[in-house]
Write a protein that holds these residues in place. Structure first.
Motif, mmCIF file in Angstrom:
data_model
loop_
_atom_site.group_PDB
_atom_site.id
_atom_site.type_symbol
_atom_site.label_atom_id
_atom_site.label_comp_id
_atom_site.label_asym_id
_atom_site.label_seq_id
_atom_site.Cartn_x
_atom_site.Cartn_y
_atom_site.Cartn_z
ATOM 1 N N LEU A 104 0.799 -1.226 0.000
ATOM 2 C CA LEU A 104 0.000 0.000 0.000
ATOM 3 C C LEU A 104 0.835 1.280 0.000
ATOM 4 O O LEU A 104 0.488 2.224 -0.725
ATOM 5 N N PRO A 105 1.909 1.393 0.778
ATOM 6 C CA PRO A 105 2.656 2.661 0.790
ATOM 7 C C PRO A 105 3.238 3.068 -0.557
ATOM 8 O O PRO A 105 3.582 4.239 -0.744
ATOM 9 N N GLU A 106 3.364 2.122 -1.491
ATOM 10 C CA GLU A 106 3.921 2.446 -2.809
ATOM 11 C C GLU A 106 2.842 2.670 -3.869
ATOM 12 O O GLU A 106 3.159 2.999 -5.012
ATOM 13 N N ALA A 107 1.574 2.546 -3.496
ATOM 14 C CA ALA A 107 0.495 2.583 -4.483
ATOM 15 C C ALA A 107 0.064 4.008 -4.817
ATOM 16 O O ALA A 107 0.093 4.901 -3.975
ATOM 17 N N ASP A 108 -0.365 4.197 -6.059
ATOM 18 C CA ASP A 108 -0.929 5.467 -6.499
ATOM 19 C C ASP A 108 -2.430 5.514 -6.243
ATOM 20 O O ASP A 108 -2.985 6.568 -5.933
ATOM 21 N N ILE A 109 -3.092 4.377 -6.408
ATOM 22 C CA ILE A 109 -4.541 4.269 -6.184
ATOM 23 C C ILE A 109 -4.790 3.058 -5.292
ATOM 24 O O ILE A 109 -4.263 1.970 -5.558
ATOM 25 N N VAL A 110 -5.595 3.252 -4.248
ATOM 26 C CA VAL A 110 -5.827 2.182 -3.267
ATOM 27 C C VAL A 110 -7.328 1.944 -3.106
ATOM 28 O O VAL A 110 -8.117 2.897 -3.039
ATOM 29 N N PHE A 111 -7.695 0.675 -3.054
ATOM 30 C CA PHE A 111 -9.077 0.293 -2.737
ATOM 31 C C PHE A 111 -9.057 -0.661 -1.548
ATOM 32 O O PHE A 111 -8.411 -1.709 -1.594
ATOM 33 N N LEU A 112 -9.751 -0.278 -0.473
ATOM 34 C CA LEU A 112 -9.830 -1.100 0.735
ATOM 35 C C LEU A 112 -11.282 -1.481 0.975
ATOM 36 O O LEU A 112 -12.108 -0.639 1.356
ATOM 37 N N ASP A 113 -11.598 -2.747 0.754
ATOM 38 C CA ASP A 113 -12.957 -3.244 0.967
ATOM 39 C C ASP A 113 -13.133 -3.609 2.438
ATOM 40 O O ASP A 113 -12.201 -4.069 3.086
ATOM 41 N N GLU A 114 -14.355 -3.399 2.942
ATOM 42 C CA GLU A 114 -14.664 -3.621 4.366
ATOM 43 C C GLU A 114 -13.656 -2.880 5.242
ATOM 44 O O GLU A 114 -13.093 -3.420 6.189
#
Length: 372
Positions: A104-114
């Motif tokens: 996650l710390p290297e991501a440009d776009i993040v999706f976190l379900d629940e």
């Protein structure tokens, strides 16, 4: 500079259309992801399972390019599953560092379900990433390239601590299952979308061009209208925190940029509806702000505007796009043309019909009479 902004904004509509092709009724979600990304804010999506939340986020991410991180949180999710494991070699040397490769710390776009199922340790770390774009853990401190985080849940939490975390998502969107009258379109579109790859049409560099121009947007005309809207909401018993009120200006500025303008006007006030934190306050706010939302429009995010305001002018861009599509078809679809003409006439009379749409309506009517 203006030319580069207009070019970047012009890519948005194509990217949204490609990302939502076949996903009936989810254009609003895709458009709000783009709005949040330009404003450098985050979006919380509330709705039942199986409503294509993750599919839309994934496809929008593909249309933008960049590094994408997605995770389904659970009660027993460990921080290392999101942020990376501790580097054991360095730990033996007395240094607590985290290997964030591909996490996650290297991501440009993040999706976190629940997203509300995350542990206290996960949510506390996420707060630093969301608020400051900075990951801190032990001796590791990393500036994150995050453009937008989309969190999803089945409902808003009752727990006060979790509600405070949810408040860090400036935009709140409530989605429902596709209604009965759109089931056939959903079945057909869903079958096709599974077999069609998403083309990258909107690059991260274009998003950054728009985001960097955010502070140059002139809000002098829109700011008094925003203050009036807040007062009306308060009079109706709908309160917003000072932080959410101030940050809403970023969304208004982003809306102006995505309309290819560097001056915000009354047409850009509509994102305030999505800043209201609950479904009930959004429904009530739509009525309270009806007069102030009357001029709302956006040539690239018109589904989000239309759903926020339910006003005739908010429908103009969608009606124009649909009219152009019908006119470009080699064979006239009489049923679709008749349906569109009825919708245009239901929203506008001869005095209020905007000139561009008036011309398209005339062409549609001629096409219909010529093919009769």
């Amino acid at each position: 500079m203006i030319a580069s902004l207009q070019s970047a904004a012009a890519q948005v509509r194509s990217a949204v259309r490609v990302a939502t092709e076949g996903l009936v009724g989810r254009e609003q979600l895709a458009e709000l992801i783009v709005l949040a990304a330009v404003a450098q804010e985050h979006l919380l999506v509330i709705g039942p399972p199986g409503t294509a939340k993750s599919a839309v986020v994934r496809r929008v991410a593909q249309s933008m390019g960049g590094r994408y991180f997605e995770y389904l949180l659970g009660r027993f999710t460990e921080p290392s599953e999101l942020f990376g494991a501790v580097d054991l070699k360095k730990l033996r040397e007395g240094t607590v560092e985290t290997d964030v490769s591909g996490m996650l710390p290297e991501a440009d776009i993040v999706f976190l379900d629940e997203v509300f199922l995350g542990s206290t340790a996960i949510l506390n770390t996420l707060l630093g990433v969301l608020n400051e774009r900075r990951f801190r853990r032990g001796h590791t401190q990393i500036q994150c390239p995050l453009r937008v985080c989309v969190g999803a849940a089945n409902g808003l939490p009752d727990d006060e601590a979790l509600a405070a975390f949810g408040d860090r998502f400036l935009l709140h969107l409530f989605v429902e299952s596709v209604p009965d009258n759109q089931l056939e379109a959903m079945l057909s579109g869903g079958w096709q979308s599974e077999q069609r790859p998403v083309q990258q049409l909107l690059g991260l560099s274009q998003l950054d061009t728009l985001s960097q121009a955010l502070k140059s947007v002139d809000l002098d005309q829109a700011r008094p209208l925003l203050a009036t809207a807040i007062r009306r909401l308060r009079e109706a018993g709908i309160a917003l925190s000072d932080r959410r009120i101030v940050k809403s200006q970023r969304l208004i500025a982003a809306a102006a940029l995505l309309s290819r303008r560097t001056q915000a006007t009354d047409a850009d006030l509509w994102p305030l509806l999505y800043v209201l934190p609950t479904q009930e306050t959004q429904q009530r706010g739509r009525e309270v702000l009806r007069e102030l939302f009357a001029a709302s429009s956006n040539s690239h995010l018109f589904s989000a505007v239309e759903e926020a305001t339910l006003q005739p002018l908010s429908r103009v861009n969608r009606l124009q796009e649909t009219a152009l599509e019908l006119l470009q078809r080699p064979l006239a679809d009489h049923a679709a043309v008749e349906s569109l003409l009825r919708e245009i006439d239901a929203n506008f009379d001869s005095a209020t019909l905007p000139e561009p749409l008036q011309g398209l309506r005339g062409q549609l009517a001629s096409q219909l009479s010529g093919g009769a």
